[in-house]
Scaffold this active site. Structure first.
Site, PDB file in Angstrom:
ATOM      1  N   ASP A  44       0.886  -1.287   0.097  1.00  0.00           N
ATOM      2  CA  ASP A  44      -0.022  -0.079   0.009  1.00  0.00           C
ATOM      3  C   ASP A  44       0.946   1.286   0.078  1.00  0.00           C
ATOM      4  OD1 ASP A  44      -2.203   1.829   0.224  1.00  0.00           O
ATOM      5  OD2 ASP A  44      -3.331   0.197   1.293  1.00  0.00           O
ATOM      6  N   GLY A  86       4.310   1.313  -2.019  1.00  0.00           N
ATOM      7  CA  GLY A  86       3.872   1.464  -3.558  1.00  0.00           C
ATOM      8  C   GLY A  86       2.870   1.969  -3.876  1.00  0.00           C
ATOM      9  N   ASP A  87       2.686   2.067  -5.065  1.00  0.00           N
ATOM     10  CA  ASP A  87       1.256   2.417  -5.763  1.00  0.00           C
ATOM     11  C   ASP A  87       0.915   1.599  -6.866  1.00  0.00           C
ATOM     12  OD1 ASP A  87      -0.465   4.044  -7.182  1.00  0.00           O
ATOM     13  OD2 ASP A  87       0.800   5.615  -7.464  1.00  0.00           O
ATOM     14  N   PHE A  88      -0.387   0.978  -6.545  1.00  0.00           N
ATOM     15  CA  PHE A  88      -0.782  -0.098  -7.198  1.00  0.00           C
ATOM     16  C   PHE A  88      -0.977   0.581  -8.737  1.00  0.00           C
ATOM     17  CE2 PHE A  88      -4.874   0.502  -4.751  1.00  0.00           C
ATOM     18  CZ  PHE A  88      -5.332   1.502  -5.306  1.00  0.00           C
ATOM     19  N   HIS A 122     -13.857  -1.550  -6.747  1.00  0.00           N
ATOM     20  CA  HIS A 122     -15.077  -0.858  -6.927  1.00  0.00           C
ATOM     21  C   HIS A 122     -14.679   0.654  -6.801  1.00  0.00           C
ATOM     22  CE1 HIS A 122     -16.361  -0.610  -2.389  1.00  0.00           C
ATOM     23  NE2 HIS A 122     -15.185  -0.388  -2.349  1.00  0.00           N
TER      24      HIS A 122
END
Length: 334
Positions: free
Chosen positions: A197, A223-225, A243
């Site tokens: 995350d 990190g950044d998805f 969602h």
């Protein structure tokens, strides 16, 4: 003959019933009735309320099954009403305070404007939800409690109903504090976790896993998805992540996960899956809240998830039912 207006009248009545529940929560009626029935006058004194007005609210709450009469002008909690006690396991109190908060109600009352423009009226007034929460810490805490009380039964459902045989490393993508990952680790001693995350989220997650005695079985990666995902794991869990985003952004996330996973890996989406027909479903109501609050976020049907996953090079293998009208979608490479 059935009155064709019944459905609309029931929806209108729902607003008054919800207001009665909000009043019960704000006056802490459940807490005051925890130890047994009270007369209206005594309850009003404890709540700091006007007794004749409170009596009218209590009458409605009793008709809903949250209270029951225990003699003349005297009421007791029912098991359903006891769920609104702040000390109840998985208390419903935060669900009421959050969903009936002024800002959340504005998201629904301004839904017409959102639909006209395609831009969330909530965002225009309050800003992005998570920024609003950070500016209002008390409401933010209520929101976190609400999310936790929803997450715990779903997490337990994943751990109990999904077979993790063959999975040695599970990456929780955008996992927050990692409730689902923690439940999976507890139920599967062979499993190791990776919580992935944003950097500011990781310390809180590490602290939570330490308190749960699971920190030695989990790696914490910032990190950044939208940019990447940890590579080479057996399975990737995305709990209530997809969602939150429109199809374009959701596809970016799934494409990054597909690029990181092994060819025999799995993707596990924990989401509310809508029926593909017109049947009523809790998720359809929640979807309108998503529309009003985020604009871009949405609940999807199984068919819509199938199309989205296919674009990312994935296919649905099975769908497992979970508590709170949620489901686990298992997808594999195609």
């Amino acid at each position: 003959m059935t009155d064709p207006g019944t459905l609309v009248w029931d929806a209108i009545r729902g607003g008054a019933r919800l207001a009665a529940i909000r009043t019960m929560v704000e006056l802490e009626c459940a807490e005051h009735l925890r130890d047994g029935p009270l007369a209206v006058a005594e309850l009003a004194e404890r709540c700091g309320a006007h007794a004749p007005s409170l009596a009218r609210v209590l009458r409605t709450l009793a008709s809903m099954g949250l209270l029951e009469s225990a003699g003349a002008d005297r009421y007791a909690l029912t098991p359903e009403g006891a769920t609104l006690d702040r000390e109840a396991p998985l208390s419903m109190r935060s669900a009421v305070t959050v969903t009936t908060d002024e800002c959340m109600m504005y998201a629904l009352s301004s839904l017409t404007e959102t639909v006209r423009t395609g831009r969330s009226a909530f965002v225009e007034r309050y800003g992005v939800l998570y920024e609003h929460l950070s500016r209002n810490p008390e409401f933010g805490q209520e929101f976190n409690d609400y999310m936790t009380n929803r997450a715990v039964p779903m997490a337990r459902g994943v751990a109990e109903r999904y077979d993790f045989t063959g999975v040695e490393t599970l990456v929780d993508v955008g996992g927050g504090r990692g409730h689902i990952l923690a439940a999976a680790l507890r139920a599967n001693p062979h499993l190791r976790g990776v919580l992935y995350d944003l950097a500011h989220v990781v310390p809180d997650a590490r602290e939570a896993f330490t308190s749960w005695g699971l920190a030695d079985r989990c790696e914490f990666v910032a990190g950044d998805f939208f940019a990447s995902a940890p590579r080479g794991a057996d399975a990737y869990l995305l709990g209530s992540v997809i969602h939150n985003w429109d199809d374009t952004d959701a596809l970016r996330i799934l494409t990054n996960v597909r690029a990181a996973m092994r060819e025999d890996g799995r993707v596990l989406l924990v989401e509310i899956v809508l029926p593909d027909d017109d049947s009523p479903h809790f998720g359809k109501d929640l979807d309108l809240r998503m529309l009003g609050i985020f604009g871009q976020g949405r609940e999807r049907s199984r068919g819509e998830y199938a199309v989205l996953l296919e674009k990312a090079g994935l296919g649905i293998r099975q769908v497992v039912g979970l508590p709170f009208n949620a489901s686990l979608i298992e997808a594999t490479a195609v």
